[in-house]
Design a protein around this motif. Structure first.
Motif, PDB file in Angstrom:
ATOM      1  N   GLY A  64       5.580  -3.850   3.887  1.00  0.00           N
ATOM      2  CA  GLY A  64       6.763  -4.496   4.427  1.00  0.00           C
ATOM      3  C   GLY A  64       6.761  -5.979   4.135  1.00  0.00           C
ATOM      4  O   GLY A  64       5.844  -6.519   3.513  1.00  0.00           O
ATOM      5  N   LYS A  65       7.821  -6.622   4.574  1.00  0.00           N
ATOM      6  CA  LYS A  65       8.036  -8.064   4.423  1.00  0.00           C
ATOM      7  C   LYS A  65       7.930  -8.467   2.957  1.00  0.00           C
ATOM      8  O   LYS A  65       8.724  -8.032   2.151  1.00  0.00           O
ATOM      9  N   ALA A  66       6.951  -9.299   2.580  1.00  0.00           N
ATOM     10  CA  ALA A  66       6.856  -9.761   1.193  1.00  0.00           C
ATOM     11  C   ALA A  66       6.584  -8.612   0.228  1.00  0.00           C
ATOM     12  O   ALA A  66       6.987  -8.659  -0.929  1.00  0.00           O
ATOM     13  N   ALA A  67       5.912  -7.583   0.679  1.00  0.00           N
ATOM     14  CA  ALA A  67       5.715  -6.324  -0.048  1.00  0.00           C
ATOM     15  C   ALA A  67       5.253  -6.483  -1.489  1.00  0.00           C
ATOM     16  O   ALA A  67       5.771  -5.855  -2.389  1.00  0.00           O
ATOM     17  N   HIS A  68       4.230  -7.277  -1.693  1.00  0.00           N
ATOM     18  CA  HIS A  68       3.690  -7.450  -3.038  1.00  0.00           C
ATOM     19  C   HIS A  68       2.658  -6.402  -3.411  1.00  0.00           C
ATOM     20  O   HIS A  68       2.216  -6.351  -4.559  1.00  0.00           O
ATOM     21  N   LEU A  69       2.288  -5.548  -2.485  1.00  0.00           N
ATOM     22  CA  LEU A  69       1.200  -4.590  -2.705  1.00  0.00           C
ATOM     23  C   LEU A  69       1.445  -3.685  -3.904  1.00  0.00           C
ATOM     24  O   LEU A  69       0.564  -3.516  -4.746  1.00  0.00           O
ATOM     25  N   GLY A  70       2.624  -3.092  -4.009  1.00  0.00           N
ATOM     26  CA  GLY A  70       2.897  -2.195  -5.135  1.00  0.00           C
ATOM     27  C   GLY A  70       2.733  -2.886  -6.475  1.00  0.00           C
ATOM     28  O   GLY A  70       2.138  -2.341  -7.406  1.00  0.00           O
ATOM     29  N   GLY A  71       3.232  -4.085  -6.588  1.00  0.00           N
ATOM     30  CA  GLY A  71       3.123  -4.837  -7.841  1.00  0.00           C
ATOM     31  C   GLY A  71       1.695  -5.218  -8.171  1.00  0.00           C
ATOM     32  O   GLY A  71       1.280  -5.155  -9.325  1.00  0.00           O
ATOM     33  N   VAL A  72       0.934  -5.608  -7.162  1.00  0.00           N
ATOM     34  CA  VAL A  72      -0.474  -5.958  -7.379  1.00  0.00           C
ATOM     35  C   VAL A  72      -1.242  -4.735  -7.871  1.00  0.00           C
ATOM     36  O   VAL A  72      -2.029  -4.819  -8.816  1.00  0.00           O
ATOM     37  N   LEU A  73      -0.987  -3.594  -7.243  1.00  0.00           N
ATOM     38  CA  LEU A  73      -1.663  -2.366  -7.681  1.00  0.00           C
ATOM     39  C   LEU A  73      -1.223  -1.975  -9.089  1.00  0.00           C
ATOM     40  O   LEU A  73      -2.049  -1.628  -9.939  1.00  0.00           O
ATOM     41  N   ALA A  74       0.081  -2.038  -9.364  1.00  0.00           N
ATOM     42  CA  ALA A  74       0.608  -1.648 -10.679  1.00  0.00           C
ATOM     43  C   ALA A  74       0.118  -2.569 -11.788  1.00  0.00           C
ATOM     44  O   ALA A  74      -0.026  -2.139 -12.932  1.00  0.00           O
ATOM     45  N   ALA A  75      -0.147  -3.816 -11.465  1.00  0.00           N
ATOM     46  CA  ALA A  75      -0.601  -4.771 -12.473  1.00  0.00           C
ATOM     47  C   ALA A  75      -1.979  -4.430 -13.030  1.00  0.00           C
ATOM     48  O   ALA A  75      -2.332  -4.858 -14.133  1.00  0.00           O
ATOM     49  N   ASN A  76      -2.739  -3.631 -12.278  1.00  0.00           N
ATOM     50  CA  ASN A  76      -4.130  -3.369 -12.647  1.00  0.00           C
ATOM     51  C   ASN A  76      -4.439  -1.923 -12.978  1.00  0.00           C
ATOM     52  O   ASN A  76      -5.594  -1.537 -12.983  1.00  0.00           O
ATOM     53  N   THR A  77      -3.400  -1.123 -13.242  1.00  0.00           N
ATOM     54  CA  THR A  77      -3.624   0.285 -13.564  1.00  0.00           C
ATOM     55  C   THR A  77      -2.525   0.783 -14.495  1.00  0.00           C
ATOM     56  O   THR A  77      -1.451   0.185 -14.566  1.00  0.00           O
ATOM     57  N   THR A  78      -2.798   1.876 -15.183  1.00  0.00           N
ATOM     58  CA  THR A  78      -1.761   2.552 -15.972  1.00  0.00           C
ATOM     59  C   THR A  78      -1.192   3.749 -15.219  1.00  0.00           C
ATOM     60  O   THR A  78      -0.297   4.418 -15.719  1.00  0.00           O
ATOM     61  N   LEU A  79      -1.698   4.014 -14.028  1.00  0.00           N
ATOM     62  CA  LEU A  79      -1.182   5.117 -13.219  1.00  0.00           C
ATOM     63  C   LEU A  79       0.208   4.774 -12.691  1.00  0.00           C
ATOM     64  O   LEU A  79       0.520   3.605 -12.460  1.00  0.00           O
ATOM     65  N   ASP A  92      15.233  -6.058   8.430  1.00  0.00           N
ATOM     66  CA  ASP A  92      15.486  -4.615   8.370  1.00  0.00           C
ATOM     67  C   ASP A  92      14.989  -3.944   7.090  1.00  0.00           C
ATOM     68  O   ASP A  92      15.530  -2.935   6.664  1.00  0.00           O
ATOM     69  N   GLY A  93      13.996  -4.527   6.454  1.00  0.00           N
ATOM     70  CA  GLY A  93      13.413  -3.915   5.266  1.00  0.00           C
ATOM     71  C   GLY A  93      14.015  -4.360   3.949  1.00  0.00           C
ATOM     72  O   GLY A  93      13.511  -4.023   2.888  1.00  0.00           O
ATOM     73  N   LEU A  94      15.111  -5.120   4.004  1.00  0.00           N
ATOM     74  CA  LEU A  94      15.727  -5.584   2.757  1.00  0.00           C
ATOM     75  C   LEU A  94      14.769  -6.486   1.984  1.00  0.00           C
ATOM     76  O   LEU A  94      14.691  -6.412   0.760  1.00  0.00           O
ATOM     77  N   ASP A  95      14.012  -7.314   2.699  1.00  0.00           N
ATOM     78  CA  ASP A  95      13.023  -8.174   2.045  1.00  0.00           C
ATOM     79  C   ASP A  95      11.987  -7.331   1.299  1.00  0.00           C
ATOM     80  O   ASP A  95      11.678  -7.590   0.127  1.00  0.00           O
ATOM     81  N   ALA A  96      11.490  -6.285   1.938  1.00  0.00           N
ATOM     82  CA  ALA A  96      10.487  -5.415   1.315  1.00  0.00           C
ATOM     83  C   ALA A  96      11.075  -4.637   0.156  1.00  0.00           C
ATOM     84  O   ALA A  96      10.428  -4.461  -0.884  1.00  0.00           O
TER      85      ALA A  96
END
Length: 157
Positions: A64-79, A92-96
């Motif tokens: 949630g919020k800044a929601a950088h987790l997906g991008g950080v994970l995607a940056a380091n894998t080909t999965l 209300d989740g728009l930021d995430a």
């Protein structure tokens, strides 16, 4: 192959529970962990860089919020990485949603609806089904159940 469910915070557990319910219905192996893109960036790097060799086929990121987790994970894998933006009390989740979907070119994160854990699970299963005929059969049965549910709704009108 198994799926990683990575939550940015334990407060995302309700969404991970939705994902787990689908995986258990389909018999998909999974592991869950809390990893914060901002508070445990080294762990995020280590996990995603070794995810494929550790037997994962897809990663689901819940944040949630800044929601950088997906991008950080995607940056380091080909999965494939599937992002689930979380509704927060602030926007209300728009930021995430925007943080998850607006990835730079070359670092894709497939993004489902805000709090859309069930669809993230189904998308992960569809990806795994490309090499697992057993999952194809289970997906076909699931689609039939959805169709039957709509027929019942019409009968009850």
């Amino acid at each position: 192959m198994k799926v990683a469910i990575i939550m940015g915070s334990i407060s995302d557990k309700k969404i991970s529970d939705d994902i787990v319910s689908i995986f258990e219905k389909f018999g998909v192996e999974y592991e869950i962990e809390v990893i914060s893109a901002h508070r445990t960036p080294k762990r995020a790097f280590e996990f995603s860089a070794s995810a494929k060799e550790n037997g994962f086929g897809v990663i689901i990121s819940i944040a949630g919020k800044a929601a950088h987790l997906g991008g950080v994970l995607a940056a380091n894998t080909t999965l494939p990485v599937i992002g689930v933006p979380v509704k927060s009390s602030t926007l209300d989740g728009l930021d995430a949603l925007l943080s998850t979907v607006q990835m730079p070119s070359g670092v894709p994160v497939a993004t489902v609806a805000i709090d859309g854990g069930k669809n993230a699970a189904l998308l992960a299963i569809q990806i795994l089904s490309l090499s697992d005929e057993n999952l194809v059969g289970k997906l076909n049965l699931y689609k039939q159940e959805l169709e039957d549910d709509v027929k019942k709704m019409n009968e009850n009108l």
